[in-house]
Scaffold this motif. Structure first.
Motif, PDB file in Angstrom:
ATOM      1  N   GLY A 166     -10.509 -24.625   7.434  1.00  0.00           N
ATOM      2  CA  GLY A 166     -11.516 -23.707   7.340  1.00  0.00           C
ATOM      3  C   GLY A 166     -11.463 -22.541   7.353  1.00  0.00           C
ATOM      4  N   GLY A 167     -10.197 -22.087   7.717  1.00  0.00           N
ATOM      5  CA  GLY A 167      -9.852 -20.704   8.522  1.00  0.00           C
ATOM      6  C   GLY A 167     -10.065 -19.552   7.277  1.00  0.00           C
ATOM      7  N   VAL A 168      -9.760 -19.907   5.433  1.00  0.00           N
ATOM      8  CA  VAL A 168      -9.507 -18.829   4.815  1.00  0.00           C
ATOM      9  C   VAL A 168     -11.143 -18.668   4.051  1.00  0.00           C
ATOM     10  N   GLU A 169     -11.284 -17.665   4.474  1.00  0.00           N
ATOM     11  CA  GLU A 169     -12.788 -17.222   3.134  1.00  0.00           C
ATOM     12  C   GLU A 169     -12.637 -17.523   1.605  1.00  0.00           C
ATOM     13  N   LYS A 170     -10.870 -17.405   1.241  1.00  0.00           N
ATOM     14  CA  LYS A 170     -10.646 -17.016  -0.332  1.00  0.00           C
ATOM     15  C   LYS A 170      -9.085 -16.636  -0.415  1.00  0.00           C
ATOM     16  N   SER A 171      -9.135 -17.502  -1.532  1.00  0.00           N
ATOM     17  CA  SER A 171      -6.780 -17.516  -1.537  1.00  0.00           C
ATOM     18  C   SER A 171      -6.602 -16.914  -2.420  1.00  0.00           C
ATOM     19  N   VAL A 172      -6.066 -15.892  -2.587  1.00  0.00           N
ATOM     20  CA  VAL A 172      -5.455 -14.874  -3.604  1.00  0.00           C
ATOM     21  C   VAL A 172      -4.263 -14.893  -4.204  1.00  0.00           C
ATOM     22  N   PRO A 173      -3.557 -14.855  -4.984  1.00  0.00           N
ATOM     23  CA  PRO A 173      -2.511 -14.506  -5.618  1.00  0.00           C
ATOM     24  C   PRO A 173      -1.637 -13.156  -4.677  1.00  0.00           C
ATOM     25  N   LEU A 174      -0.631 -13.030  -4.751  1.00  0.00           N
ATOM     26  CA  LEU A 174       0.464 -12.054  -3.875  1.00  0.00           C
ATOM     27  C   LEU A 174       0.135 -10.964  -4.090  1.00  0.00           C
ATOM     28  N   LYS A 175      -0.187 -10.927  -5.723  1.00  0.00           N
ATOM     29  CA  LYS A 175      -0.528  -9.244  -6.309  1.00  0.00           C
ATOM     30  C   LYS A 175      -1.531  -8.823  -5.954  1.00  0.00           C
ATOM     31  N   GLY A 176      -2.459  -9.722  -5.797  1.00  0.00           N
ATOM     32  CA  GLY A 176      -4.049  -9.380  -4.782  1.00  0.00           C
ATOM     33  C   GLY A 176      -4.073  -8.724  -4.122  1.00  0.00           C
ATOM     34  N   ILE A 177      -3.111  -9.348  -3.081  1.00  0.00           N
ATOM     35  CA  ILE A 177      -3.614  -9.186  -1.588  1.00  0.00           C
ATOM     36  C   ILE A 177      -3.759  -7.453  -1.108  1.00  0.00           C
ATOM     37  N   ASP A 178      -3.113  -6.554  -1.891  1.00  0.00           N
ATOM     38  CA  ASP A 178      -3.204  -5.361  -1.587  1.00  0.00           C
ATOM     39  C   ASP A 178      -4.413  -4.953  -1.727  1.00  0.00           C
ATOM     40  N   ARG A 179      -4.894  -4.934  -2.824  1.00  0.00           N
ATOM     41  CA  ARG A 179      -6.150  -5.240  -2.906  1.00  0.00           C
ATOM     42  C   ARG A 179      -7.636  -5.511  -2.116  1.00  0.00           C
ATOM     43  N   GLU A 180      -7.347  -6.264  -1.526  1.00  0.00           N
ATOM     44  CA  GLU A 180      -7.756  -6.905  -0.242  1.00  0.00           C
ATOM     45  C   GLU A 180      -7.763  -5.952   1.278  1.00  0.00           C
ATOM     46  N   ILE A 181      -5.986  -5.706   1.802  1.00  0.00           N
ATOM     47  CA  ILE A 181      -6.334  -4.511   1.876  1.00  0.00           C
ATOM     48  C   ILE A 181      -6.727  -3.154   2.062  1.00  0.00           C
ATOM     49  N   LEU A 182      -6.733  -3.117   0.688  1.00  0.00           N
ATOM     50  CA  LEU A 182      -7.069  -1.482   0.967  1.00  0.00           C
ATOM     51  C   LEU A 182      -8.801  -1.258   1.085  1.00  0.00           C
ATOM     52  N   ALA A 183      -9.817  -2.912   0.610  1.00  0.00           N
ATOM     53  CA  ALA A 183     -11.078  -2.876   0.374  1.00  0.00           C
ATOM     54  C   ALA A 183     -12.039  -3.037   2.504  1.00  0.00           C
ATOM     55  N   GLN A 184     -10.647  -3.250   2.879  1.00  0.00           N
ATOM     56  CA  GLN A 184     -11.090  -2.809   4.296  1.00  0.00           C
ATOM     57  C   GLN A 184     -11.429  -1.430   4.702  1.00  0.00           C
ATOM     58  N   LEU A 185     -10.961  -0.399   4.353  1.00  0.00           N
ATOM     59  CA  LEU A 185     -11.235   1.369   3.999  1.00  0.00           C
ATOM     60  C   LEU A 185     -13.002   1.035   3.521  1.00  0.00           C
ATOM     61  N   THR A 186     -13.600   0.487   2.862  1.00  0.00           N
ATOM     62  CA  THR A 186     -14.486   0.533   1.966  1.00  0.00           C
ATOM     63  C   THR A 186     -16.283   0.244   3.543  1.00  0.00           C
ATOM     64  N   ILE A 187     -15.700  -0.996   3.858  1.00  0.00           N
ATOM     65  CA  ILE A 187     -16.372  -1.895   5.011  1.00  0.00           C
ATOM     66  C   ILE A 187     -16.512  -0.558   6.169  1.00  0.00           C
TER      67      ILE A 187
END
Length: 362
Positions: free
Chosen positions: A340-361
């Motif tokens: 239960g520790g995972v909010e969502k699963s994404v493909p490897l190619k989508g992980i960089d976008r998840e990281i960059l989304a932190q900049l807008t939070i």
């Protein structure tokens, strides 16, 4: 289940004998051949192809890197590198990992027989992990007879208490990304980090890897990436545009220093049979960053990081797992999802976008 058929390729007669014996003694593993060089290996492989190859990198007639690239082009096969614990050996091993090897076991120049006998459990575990690799994800880029005694599996409690036992720190706008990975992680991290622009949140990484090898790995990534990548040192600042990789043989923890984040690099027992441990890093991030953090768990064997990622999520952090399809080994992400520790699963190619989304939070 069918046994795991293993071939050992090493020019050292001592390595072939000791490694061959310890693999043959392990339940569920069958030693096909132990040969002195890649040309002999290729001859034997015409008759029966192994499930896993344990490979030296410095050999006569044909070096291990050339051999590795050849078999990956012909028929991708999980390869465990058996390399000397030297700076030169580390650099060569990084080339092997870039060519598709999935794990590395170190060996010293002196006391080889004794060392290999003591490392039997690590070697057997690496072979078992390699046998579970998704070979479709393997891509090439331009003993003793004594019974194996399991090592006690410690939790992150051996290094630091849970977040609930500490006082929450004041708010800060600094964002932190914590990444944990193991088998298959070297190429996965390369794909993620090379996709990032120079301006990113600060990143802290645990990649299961022996000492000396993490420095060579970080140096290689630093040459490929826009972000600064380096092996972490005690008291290093976690800064935007910087990725710190935990040194092999040490635990890395995040801590707050006023409104800034730093890392502690410390000794300590193995946690989840690893040092560095993903759980140790993730717990420290849960305690000191909380909702200011993003936790990412990627390809790897076992469950290191699953408990820590859940702690991060409970502390308000966003949490992401690499999806099964893109993993070399869907072990660590699977356990994190299960708990239960995972909010969502994404493909490897989508992980960089998840990281960059932190900049807008905010």
């Amino acid at each position: 289940m069918n046994p795991i058929n293993v071939m050992v390729v090493d020019d050292s007669a001592v390595v072939r004998k000791v490694v061959g014996e310890m693999l043959a003694a392990a339940p569920g593993i069958q030693l096909l051949h132990a040969v002195a060089d890649p040309l002999l290996a290729l001859e034997r492989m015409k008759r029966q192809w192994p499930d896993v190859i344990v490979l030296d990198v410095e050999m006569p007639r044909m070096d291990g890197i050339t051999f590795l690239k050849k078999i990956m082009a012909e028929r991708p096969t999980p390869v465990v590198i058996c390399s000397t614990l030297t700076e030169k050996g580390a650099e060569t091993t990084m080339a092997a990992m870039a060519a598709g090897a999935v794990a590395v076991i170190t060996k010293p120049k002196l006391g080889l027989k004794e060392f290999l006998s003591e490392s039997a459990q690590e070697l057997v575990a690496a072979v078992r992990a390699a046998a579970q690799v998704n070979t479709r994800r393997l891509t090439v880029r331009p003993a003793s007879q004594l019974p194996l005694q399991p090592v006690a599996k410690l939790t992150a409690d051996a290094i630091l208490p849970p977040a609930s036992e500490t006082r929450a720190l004041p708010q800060t706008t600094e964002r932190v990304v914590a990444i944990g990975t193991s088998t298959g992680g070297t190429l996965a991290l390369e794909e993620v980090l090379t996709a990032l622009p120079r301006v990113t949140p600060g990143i802290v990484i645990v990649q299961h890897m022996p000492e000396k090898f993490t420095a060579a790995f970080a140096d290689r990534l630093n040459k490929l990436c826009q972000v600064e990548v380096r092996e972490a040192r005690h008291n290093d600042r976690v800064l935007p545009g910087r990725a710190l990789i935990a040194p092999g043989g040490k635990h890395m923890l995040l801590r707050r220093d006023g409104a800034q984040y730093c890392v502690d690099v410390i000794d300590g027992p193995l946690v989840n049979r690893h040092r560095p441990s993903v759980d140790v890093l993730f717990r420290s991030v849960a305690k000191h960053a909380g909702a200011n953090a993003l936790g990412i768990i990627m390809t790897g064997m076992g469950d290191d990081g699953a408990a820590g990622l859940l702690e991060m999520r409970k502390a308000g952090a966003r949490t992401v797992a690499q999806d099964e399809e893109s993993c070399v080994v869907y072990g660590m992400p699977k356990e994190a999802v299960k708990r239960g520790g995972v909010e969502k699963s994404v493909p490897l190619k989508g992980i960089d976008r998840e990281i960059l989304a932190q900049l807008t939070i905010r």
